[in-house]
Design an enzyme around this catalytic site. Structure first.
Site, PDB file in Angstrom:
ATOM      1  N   GLU A   1      42.044  29.880  31.870  1.00  0.00           N
ATOM      2  CA  GLU A   1      42.405  30.511  33.139  1.00  0.00           C
ATOM      3  C   GLU A   1      41.678  31.064  33.978  1.00  0.00           C
ATOM      4  O   GLU A   1      40.636  32.243  33.890  1.00  0.00           O
ATOM      5  CB  GLU A   1      43.466  32.565  32.220  1.00  0.00           C
ATOM      6  CG  GLU A   1      44.049  33.561  32.761  1.00  0.00           C
ATOM      7  CD  GLU A   1      43.795  34.596  32.323  1.00  0.00           C
ATOM      8  OE1 GLU A   1      44.955  34.972  32.988  1.00  0.00           O
ATOM      9  OE2 GLU A   1      43.320  35.257  30.948  1.00  0.00           O
TER      10      GLU A   1
ATOM     11  N   ASP B   1      54.222  43.034  24.860  1.00  0.00           N
ATOM     12  CA  ASP B   1      53.642  44.398  24.134  1.00  0.00           C
ATOM     13  C   ASP B   1      54.103  45.912  24.344  1.00  0.00           C
ATOM     14  O   ASP B   1      53.145  46.203  24.197  1.00  0.00           O
ATOM     15  CB  ASP B   1      51.842  44.834  23.818  1.00  0.00           C
ATOM     16  CG  ASP B   1      51.387  44.679  26.059  1.00  0.00           C
ATOM     17  OD1 ASP B   1      52.281  44.708  26.002  1.00  0.00           O
ATOM     18  OD2 ASP B   1      50.471  44.804  25.340  1.00  0.00           O
TER      19      ASP B   1
ATOM     20  N   HIS C   1      46.658  35.740  38.712  1.00  0.00           N
ATOM     21  CA  HIS C   1      45.610  36.088  39.561  1.00  0.00           C
ATOM     22  C   HIS C   1      45.750  35.597  40.685  1.00  0.00           C
ATOM     23  O   HIS C   1      45.001  35.127  41.625  1.00  0.00           O
ATOM     24  CB  HIS C   1      44.370  35.943  38.617  1.00  0.00           C
ATOM     25  CG  HIS C   1      44.711  36.078  37.528  1.00  0.00           C
ATOM     26  ND1 HIS C   1      43.870  38.212  37.911  1.00  0.00           N
ATOM     27  CD2 HIS C   1      44.499  35.854  36.607  1.00  0.00           C
ATOM     28  CE1 HIS C   1      44.012  37.755  36.206  1.00  0.00           C
ATOM     29  NE2 HIS C   1      44.296  37.348  35.636  1.00  0.00           N
TER      30      HIS C   1
ATOM     31  N   ARG D   1      61.263  42.769  50.938  1.00  0.00           N
ATOM     32  CA  ARG D   1      61.354  42.082  51.950  1.00  0.00           C
ATOM     33  C   ARG D   1      60.567  41.021  51.616  1.00  0.00           C
ATOM     34  O   ARG D   1      60.220  40.464  52.891  1.00  0.00           O
ATOM     35  CB  ARG D   1      60.932  42.955  53.193  1.00  0.00           C
ATOM     36  CG  ARG D   1      61.640  44.512  53.838  1.00  0.00           C
ATOM     37  CD  ARG D   1      61.464  44.251  54.681  1.00  0.00           C
ATOM     38  NE  ARG D   1      62.487  45.652  55.216  1.00  0.00           N
ATOM     39  CZ  ARG D   1      62.582  47.211  55.002  1.00  0.00           C
ATOM     40  NH1 ARG D   1      61.063  47.775  54.479  1.00  0.00           N
ATOM     41  NH2 ARG D   1      63.299  48.161  55.537  1.00  0.00           N
TER      42      ARG D   1
ATOM     43  N   ASN E   1      52.257  40.717  36.121  1.00  0.00           N
ATOM     44  CA  ASN E   1      49.983  41.266  35.995  1.00  0.00           C
ATOM     45  C   ASN E   1      49.748  40.566  36.628  1.00  0.00           C
ATOM     46  O   ASN E   1      49.261  38.818  37.002  1.00  0.00           O
ATOM     47  CB  ASN E   1      49.872  41.206  34.119  1.00  0.00           C
ATOM     48  CG  ASN E   1      51.048  42.337  33.689  1.00  0.00           C
ATOM     49  OD1 ASN E   1      50.398  43.853  33.895  1.00  0.00           O
ATOM     50  ND2 ASN E   1      51.648  41.123  33.044  1.00  0.00           N
ATOM     51  N   ALA E   2      48.581  41.001  37.744  1.00  0.00           N
ATOM     52  CA  ALA E   2      47.340  40.619  38.484  1.00  0.00           C
ATOM     53  C   ALA E   2      48.456  40.192  39.227  1.00  0.00           C
ATOM     54  O   ALA E   2      47.484  38.468  39.265  1.00  0.00           O
ATOM     55  CB  ALA E   2      46.665  39.611  37.538  1.00  0.00           C
TER      56      ALA E   2
ATOM     57  N   ASP F   1      47.700  36.961  24.726  1.00  0.00           N
ATOM     58  CA  ASP F   1      46.589  38.045  26.113  1.00  0.00           C
ATOM     59  C   ASP F   1      45.740  38.375  24.979  1.00  0.00           C
ATOM     60  O   ASP F   1      45.254  39.613  25.741  1.00  0.00           O
ATOM     61  CB  ASP F   1      47.009  38.854  27.130  1.00  0.00           C
ATOM     62  CG  ASP F   1      46.061  38.716  28.436  1.00  0.00           C
ATOM     63  OD1 ASP F   1      45.067  37.870  27.882  1.00  0.00           O
ATOM     64  OD2 ASP F   1      46.181  39.191  29.388  1.00  0.00           O
TER      65      ASP F   1
ATOM     66  N   GLY G   1      43.425  42.981  29.052  1.00  0.00           N
ATOM     67  CA  GLY G   1      44.177  42.244  27.812  1.00  0.00           C
ATOM     68  C   GLY G   1      44.762  43.061  26.858  1.00  0.00           C
ATOM     69  O   GLY G   1      45.199  44.413  26.308  1.00  0.00           O
TER      70      GLY G   1
END
Length: 376
Positions: A124, A243, A190, A222, A214-215, A269, A304
């Site tokens: 990652e 989760d 990310h 738009r 996420n991230a 994660d 996490g």
């Protein structure tokens, strides 16, 4: 070994039948006399393929990035939770440290592990966008580099299976194309990518989105960004942390409804906290705090999960999602991502007997890895 009278998931449907296991593999499906064999009575229980977690940093007080991780503690705990295979996941550590982690993981794969098997490495990073670093350490995030990726491939010795990359960063095209040529699944994450930049990533060979929503650049009506690409492009499979902290239950339902069961990989994660009641701990000098089961940095950033894929299975089931679909997202799809679906990920004659047996309330009763019942 015979598993008797279970509700066995076969080709997407539950069938009451027996499984015969020999030499680590499923040798037959039907009705068998267990007089001369060890038998498990699975009456009234669900017999599913073992769960496969392609995004897991650690568990039970240990992390793959630790200087001397107890990897058997991680894989043993995961097996107790129905996980039979995983991809050891690294973060954006300093490059030499990251290569050391690859050495450690590769040695564990070659030696063999207690409990869950390690099928490979999910890197990652470090080729991410610092604007969407999440809990990553900014100083360790690097611009895409084919030369550095070559080093990573060499040290992984063929076990680098997935790499998370931000497709909008400079030289990402060359990196993504290089990784794909070398058999690595590229997952976009990310990232602050616009919709077009994410679509470019797919054209270059990316086929997945890392912990979707996420991230990432937030969805906008738009400028739908990376999320718009991930949810609508049929070439993209979505990682989904289930989760109910990283995403709202209704967001999980949206991903499932838009992508379908064939295009979602359930992931955990998790890090140090899974299986233990930790309150705080350090990752490479960065403190993390656990409050009400949620891991955060000092500034409140989620860092996490504390929940395993198994707990995600129960969460999705509570939404009314069919267990057969959940199993596909937790087992077969991740197996396909790792390129091991000919060996595991579903219950079929000739595949490894990687199996989890759940009672009617979805409590884990037995986990079998390569046909052997795991005992913690």
């Amino acid at each position: 070994m015979i598993i008797k009278n279970g509700n066995v998931l076969l080709d997407g449907a539950f069938v009451r039948t027996d499984l015969l296991i020999s030499k680590e593999k499923i040798s037959a499906v039907g009705s068998f006399d267990g007089a001369d064999s060890e038998a498990i009575d699975a009456s009234g229980m669900y017999v599913l393929p073992g769960f496969i977690d392609t995004h897991i940093h650690g568990a039970y007080g240990h992390r793959f990035s630790d200087p001397n991780p107890d990897i058997d503690a991680i894989t043993g705990y995961e097996a107790s939770q129905g996980v039979t295979t995983l991809a050891a996941t690294t973060g954006s550590s300093e490059l030499n440290n990251l290569l050391r982690q690859f050495d450690t993981i590769t040695a564990a794969i070659k030696k063999g592990t207690k409990g869950a098997k390690i099928a490979g490495i999910h890197a990652e990073g470090p080729f991410l966008n610092v604007r969407r670093k999440g809990a990553m350490i900014a100083e360790n995030i690097l611009p895409p580099s084919v030369e550095k990726a070559k080093l990573m491939l060499e040290r992984a010795q063929g076990f680098l299976k997935i790499m998370t990359v931000a497709p909008e960063t400079e030289n990402a095209k060359e990196l993504i194309e290089f990784l794909v040529r070398n058999g690595v699944v590229v997952s976009m994450g990310h990232t602050d990518a616009t919709f077009e930049e994410a679509e470019d990533g797919v054209r270059w060979g990316a086929t997945q989105a890392t912990h979707t929503f996420n991230a990432m650049r937030p969805y906008n009506h738009r400028e739908p960004g990376i999320i718009g690409c991930a949810l609508t492009n049929p070439k993209v499979k979505c990682e989904m942390i289930c989760d109910f902290v990283h995403i709202h239950p209704k967001t999980a339902e949206i991903i499932y409804r838009l992508k379908g069961a064939d295009n979602v990989n359930m992931v955990s994660d998790t890090g140090h906290c899974a299986g233990l009641d930790l309150k705080e701990f350090s990752v490479e000098g960065q403190m993390r705090y656990v409050v009400d089961g949620v891991v955060r940095l000092a500034d409140g950033t989620i860092a996490g999960s504390t929940k395993t894929v198994y707990e995600g299975v129960k969460n999705l089931y509570s939404l009314g999602i069919p267990l057969a679909d959940i199993s596909k997202m937790a087992s077969l799809n991740p197996a396909k991502t790792l390129g091991i679906d000919k060996e595991t990920g579903s219950i079929e004659v000739g595949k490894y007997a990687d199996i989890v047996i759940l009672d009617k309330d979805l409590n884990t009763i037995h986990t079998l890895v390569n046909g052997k019942v795991f005992k913690m």
